[in-house]
Motif scaffolding. Sequence first.
Motif, PDB file in Angstrom:
ATOM      1  N   ARG A 155       0.842  -1.202   0.000  1.00  0.00           N
ATOM      2  CA  ARG A 155       0.000   0.000   0.000  1.00  0.00           C
ATOM      3  C   ARG A 155       0.875   1.249   0.000  1.00  0.00           C
ATOM      4  O   ARG A 155       2.002   1.244   0.498  1.00  0.00           O
ATOM      5  CB  ARG A 155      -0.885   0.016   1.250  1.00  0.00           C
ATOM      6  CG  ARG A 155      -1.754  -1.203   1.423  1.00  0.00           C
ATOM      7  CD  ARG A 155      -2.900  -1.272   0.439  1.00  0.00           C
ATOM      8  NE  ARG A 155      -3.770  -2.406   0.743  1.00  0.00           N
ATOM      9  CZ  ARG A 155      -4.801  -2.777  -0.002  1.00  0.00           C
ATOM     10  NH1 ARG A 155      -5.116  -2.096  -1.083  1.00  0.00           N
ATOM     11  NH2 ARG A 155      -5.531  -3.818   0.339  1.00  0.00           N
ATOM     12  N   ARG A 156       0.328   2.342  -0.502  1.00  0.00           N
ATOM     13  CA  ARG A 156       1.035   3.616  -0.475  1.00  0.00           C
ATOM     14  C   ARG A 156       1.193   4.100   0.970  1.00  0.00           C
ATOM     15  O   ARG A 156       0.331   3.862   1.812  1.00  0.00           O
ATOM     16  CB  ARG A 156       0.261   4.671  -1.263  1.00  0.00           C
ATOM     17  CG  ARG A 156       0.143   4.399  -2.741  1.00  0.00           C
ATOM     18  CD  ARG A 156      -0.792   5.405  -3.369  1.00  0.00           C
ATOM     19  NE  ARG A 156      -1.011   5.118  -4.778  1.00  0.00           N
ATOM     20  CZ  ARG A 156      -2.035   5.596  -5.474  1.00  0.00           C
ATOM     21  NH1 ARG A 156      -2.933   6.367  -4.882  1.00  0.00           N
ATOM     22  NH2 ARG A 156      -2.161   5.297  -6.756  1.00  0.00           N
ATOM     23  N   LYS A 157       2.271   4.782   1.231  1.00  0.00           N
ATOM     24  CA  LYS A 157       2.477   5.400   2.534  1.00  0.00           C
ATOM     25  C   LYS A 157       1.364   6.420   2.770  1.00  0.00           C
ATOM     26  O   LYS A 157       1.058   7.236   1.905  1.00  0.00           O
ATOM     27  CB  LYS A 157       3.837   6.080   2.597  1.00  0.00           C
ATOM     28  CG  LYS A 157       4.168   6.663   3.955  1.00  0.00           C
ATOM     29  CD  LYS A 157       5.561   7.269   3.967  1.00  0.00           C
ATOM     30  CE  LYS A 157       5.891   7.848   5.347  1.00  0.00           C
ATOM     31  NZ  LYS A 157       7.258   8.443   5.365  1.00  0.00           N
ATOM     32  N   CYS A 159      -1.811   5.620   3.277  1.00  0.00           N
ATOM     33  CA  CYS A 159      -3.110   5.182   2.745  1.00  0.00           C
ATOM     34  C   CYS A 159      -4.171   5.207   3.841  1.00  0.00           C
ATOM     35  O   CYS A 159      -3.860   5.306   5.024  1.00  0.00           O
ATOM     36  CB  CYS A 159      -2.989   3.785   2.137  1.00  0.00           C
ATOM     37  SG  CYS A 159      -2.740   2.467   3.344  1.00  0.00           S
ATOM     38  N   ARG A 160      -5.412   5.095   3.451  1.00  0.00           N
ATOM     39  CA  ARG A 160      -6.510   5.120   4.417  1.00  0.00           C
ATOM     40  C   ARG A 160      -6.340   4.003   5.444  1.00  0.00           C
ATOM     41  O   ARG A 160      -5.860   2.900   5.134  1.00  0.00           O
ATOM     42  CB  ARG A 160      -7.858   4.969   3.704  1.00  0.00           C
ATOM     43  CG  ARG A 160      -8.143   6.065   2.703  1.00  0.00           C
ATOM     44  CD  ARG A 160      -9.628   6.085   2.320  1.00  0.00           C
ATOM     45  NE  ARG A 160     -10.123   4.798   1.891  1.00  0.00           N
ATOM     46  CZ  ARG A 160     -10.034   4.334   0.636  1.00  0.00           C
ATOM     47  NH1 ARG A 160      -9.410   5.041  -0.304  1.00  0.00           N
ATOM     48  NH2 ARG A 160     -10.556   3.168   0.311  1.00  0.00           N
ATOM     49  N   GLU A 161      -6.787   4.267   6.667  1.00  0.00           N
ATOM     50  CA  GLU A 161      -6.566   3.328   7.764  1.00  0.00           C
ATOM     51  C   GLU A 161      -7.120   1.944   7.453  1.00  0.00           C
ATOM     52  O   GLU A 161      -6.472   0.929   7.737  1.00  0.00           O
ATOM     53  CB  GLU A 161      -7.202   3.860   9.057  1.00  0.00           C
ATOM     54  CG  GLU A 161      -6.929   2.976  10.248  1.00  0.00           C
ATOM     55  CD  GLU A 161      -7.525   3.532  11.536  1.00  0.00           C
ATOM     56  OE1 GLU A 161      -6.773   3.716  12.511  1.00  0.00           O
ATOM     57  OE2 GLU A 161      -8.755   3.778  11.560  1.00  0.00           O
ATOM     58  N   LEU A 163      -7.205   0.370   4.839  1.00  0.00           N
ATOM     59  CA  LEU A 163      -6.431  -0.327   3.817  1.00  0.00           C
ATOM     60  C   LEU A 163      -5.031  -0.717   4.298  1.00  0.00           C
ATOM     61  O   LEU A 163      -4.306  -1.402   3.577  1.00  0.00           O
ATOM     62  CB  LEU A 163      -6.311   0.543   2.556  1.00  0.00           C
ATOM     63  CG  LEU A 163      -7.620   0.835   1.821  1.00  0.00           C
ATOM     64  CD1 LEU A 163      -7.354   1.757   0.626  1.00  0.00           C
ATOM     65  CD2 LEU A 163      -8.286  -0.458   1.362  1.00  0.00           C
ATOM     66  N   LYS A 164      -4.657  -0.304   5.475  1.00  0.00           N
ATOM     67  CA  LYS A 164      -3.314  -0.597   5.960  1.00  0.00           C
ATOM     68  C   LYS A 164      -3.172  -2.072   6.317  1.00  0.00           C
ATOM     69  O   LYS A 164      -4.127  -2.722   6.751  1.00  0.00           O
ATOM     70  CB  LYS A 164      -2.995   0.265   7.185  1.00  0.00           C
ATOM     71  CG  LYS A 164      -2.828   1.747   6.842  1.00  0.00           C
ATOM     72  CD  LYS A 164      -2.478   2.561   8.082  1.00  0.00           C
ATOM     73  CE  LYS A 164      -2.263   4.018   7.714  1.00  0.00           C
ATOM     74  NZ  LYS A 164      -1.934   4.835   8.906  1.00  0.00           N
TER      75      LYS A 164
END
Length: 206
Positions: A155-157, A159-161, A163-164
């Motif tokens: 995931r991108r740094k 990212c929405r909680e 999606l972590k």
Amino acid sequence: MSQIRSLFATRLYRAQLSEQAPAIDTDELEASCWSIAEDDEAGQEWCEANGYPGYTSYASLTDLPWRFPIFADLVAALDKHVMAFAEDLEFDLGEKTLVLEDLWINILPEGGTHSSHIHPHSVISGTTYVAMPDGTSALKLEDPRLGYMMAAPARRKGCREELKTFIYEAPKVGDVLLWESWLRHEVPPNMSEEERISVSFNYKWE
């Protein structure tokens, strides 16, 4: 029109113990944890034999509410928190209810860690925090789908909680955290020179 929804929510409950009566004196609770740890020779021996850092009463004591009244008060408060969480989860408990299965003390010294694990055969698990010195570790929660992600990119740094892959929840003294018992979690190394003290528990459906 395209539509994207979030499915299969993983819920985390966080509250102050004091939100549910009776009020718990965390100083008294901490003193009780130390007193039990110092007297529990069976627990000390188990920790040493199993390479367990610090102290836990998990393998030695099952009667903390009988030994110290403050643990009975703690259970009375936890019962209410657990039922509030069960309501949020919309559990259909039928004629059964959620009851305390076990309750144990954890005293984690500098460098101590609890490896990643789940709590099989329970419904709701949790921890309340008794001593959290500066620099001590947060609770690390793992996305339960992690083992199925296979070739998925990271995931991108930022990212929405939801999606972590991992969530680090940093509780304060007097907080209680609850989660469903299948959720894998761990305590990373305690980087503080002082002990991290908590009381953990499981609830079952019966």
